[in-house]
Enzyme design. Structure first.
Site, short mmCIF file in Angstrom:
data_model
loop_
_atom_site.label_atom_id
_atom_site.label_comp_id
_atom_site.label_asym_id
_atom_site.label_seq_id
_atom_site.Cartn_x
_atom_site.Cartn_y
_atom_site.Cartn_z
N ILE A 1 0.83 -1.21 0.00
CA ILE A 1 0.00 0.00 0.00
C ILE A 1 0.86 1.25 0.00
CG2 ILE A 1 -1.79 1.27 1.29
CD1 ILE A 1 -2.95 -1.38 0.74
N ARG B 1 -4.75 -9.35 6.59
CA ARG B 1 -3.85 -8.85 7.62
C ARG B 1 -3.23 -7.54 7.12
NH1 ARG B 1 -5.96 -11.45 11.24
NH2 ARG B 1 -5.46 -13.61 11.67
N GLU B 2 -3.26 -6.51 7.97
CA GLU B 2 -2.60 -5.24 7.68
C GLU B 2 -1.26 -5.25 8.40
OE1 GLU B 2 -6.82 -2.76 7.54
OE2 GLU B 2 -5.59 -2.72 9.35
N GLU C 1 22.93 7.01 18.88
CA GLU C 1 21.73 7.69 19.37
C GLU C 1 21.97 8.31 20.74
OE1 GLU C 1 18.96 8.46 17.95
OE2 GLU C 1 19.04 7.27 16.13
N SER D 1 4.54 -3.92 19.01
CA SER D 1 3.11 -4.12 18.77
C SER D 1 2.89 -5.23 17.74
CB SER D 1 2.47 -2.81 18.29
OG SER D 1 1.07 -2.92 18.36
N PRO D 2 3.12 -6.50 18.17
CA PRO D 2 3.20 -7.60 17.21
C PRO D 2 1.91 -7.91 16.46
CG PRO D 2 3.26 -8.42 19.47
CD PRO D 2 3.39 -6.94 19.55
N GLU E 1 8.18 -4.28 14.37
CA GLU E 1 9.22 -3.50 15.05
C GLU E 1 9.75 -4.17 16.32
OE1 GLU E 1 7.88 0.25 16.65
OE2 GLU E 1 9.92 0.93 17.06
N GLU F 1 18.16 16.36 11.69
CA GLU F 1 17.68 17.73 11.44
C GLU F 1 16.20 17.92 11.77
OE1 GLU F 1 18.38 18.54 7.32
OE2 GLU F 1 17.03 16.95 6.64
#
Lengths: 174, 174
Positions: free
Chosen positions: A13, A36-37, A91, A112-113, A118, A138
């Site tokens: 998408i 599934r999304e 970081e 958030s499986p 992630e 930036e």
């Protein structure tokens, strides 16, 4: 019961700067199909950086999705092909100005499986020394804060700290 | 420093069954502009359900985004307009077959605030009794497991439990 779902078709998408969104049709364990999304995210790191043995560094940061300023551990996305330990050190220095030669891997958490792949890798950093501050991306602006472990525990209980990766990080060191 | 970012334009990329994806152009604190990819999610609940004072109920579930079976607390999405306590009781019964009249709110966590507005509300449920099992959503399949608090702590340290909301829930009760 075998729970796996086989993909039978897939549509991309959106492919953006950070995330990618796909829609898949899958076969369920009972033979039916479902949609599934799925959001693909490069994953990130979070750093539990100890200024001294009882003081942890936090960043205050505006989060557009919730239109609110949050208090979180220094954190950031993994650049393509980057070693995650280097991501953590980069970081930490970009967001707080501190460097460390004493960094330990604590574990990884799934944000958030249900819809997203992630993973956030959590590190502990100790024996901090000053690097050069002010090398943020930036489009990134943060305020640095220091809190004792007792304050952190209180802020989690009181809902002042809401960020899941941050709460998980303190779960690893208890 | 005032960290807020003002939206100057917005485009809806996708509106799906569960998530919505928008792309926004924002003004940064220094006056420059940047793009933000934002996923809207209805939010969810997770339930720390005690079978007895030392035993917690888990669900084993296939997660398509990572193509892997995970061990998580019973959890689910908030239906539009639904009271979150009822969401928690509904999901507990749907996924495990148990009911409870003794449910306590522990707090809410932000799953991934960098790109998504998903909050997960965490409840503790005690004094469980049998409801009718097997009322899962038609596209949902889970296996129920029971673990002692000691086993849970070990599985978090060993990386067997990776789900952030699950790890956060145990952070609230320590």
């Amino acid at each position: 019961m075998d729970l796996a779902e086989k993909t039978i078709s897939e549509e991309t998408i959106y492919e953006g700067k950070i995330i990618k969104l796909r829609k898949q049709k899958v076969v369920l364990p009972n033979g039916n199909t479902a949609d599934r999304e799925i959001v693909n995210h490069p994953g990130g790191v979070a750093i539990l950086a100890f200024k001294d043995e009882n003081t942890v560094i936090f960043v205050e940061q505006y989060r557009k999705p919730i239109d609110k300023v949050t208090l979180e551990l220094p954190a950031g996305k993994i650049e393509k092909g980057e070693d995650i330990k280097l991501t953590a050190l980069r970081e930490l220095e970009e967001e707080t100005g501190y460097k460390s030669n004493d960094i330990t891997y604590l574990g990884k958490v799934l944000a958030s499986p249900g819809f997203c792949d992630e993973y956030i890798h959590i590190f502990k950093a100790e024996n901090l020394y000053n690097g050069k501050a002010g090398c943020l991306d930036e489009d990134e602006f943060v305020n640095v804060h220091y809190h004792s472990l007792e304050e952190v525990q209180k802020m989690i209980k009181e809902g002042i700290i809401e960020d899941a990766k941050t709460i998980c990080a303190f779960g690893y060191i208890r």
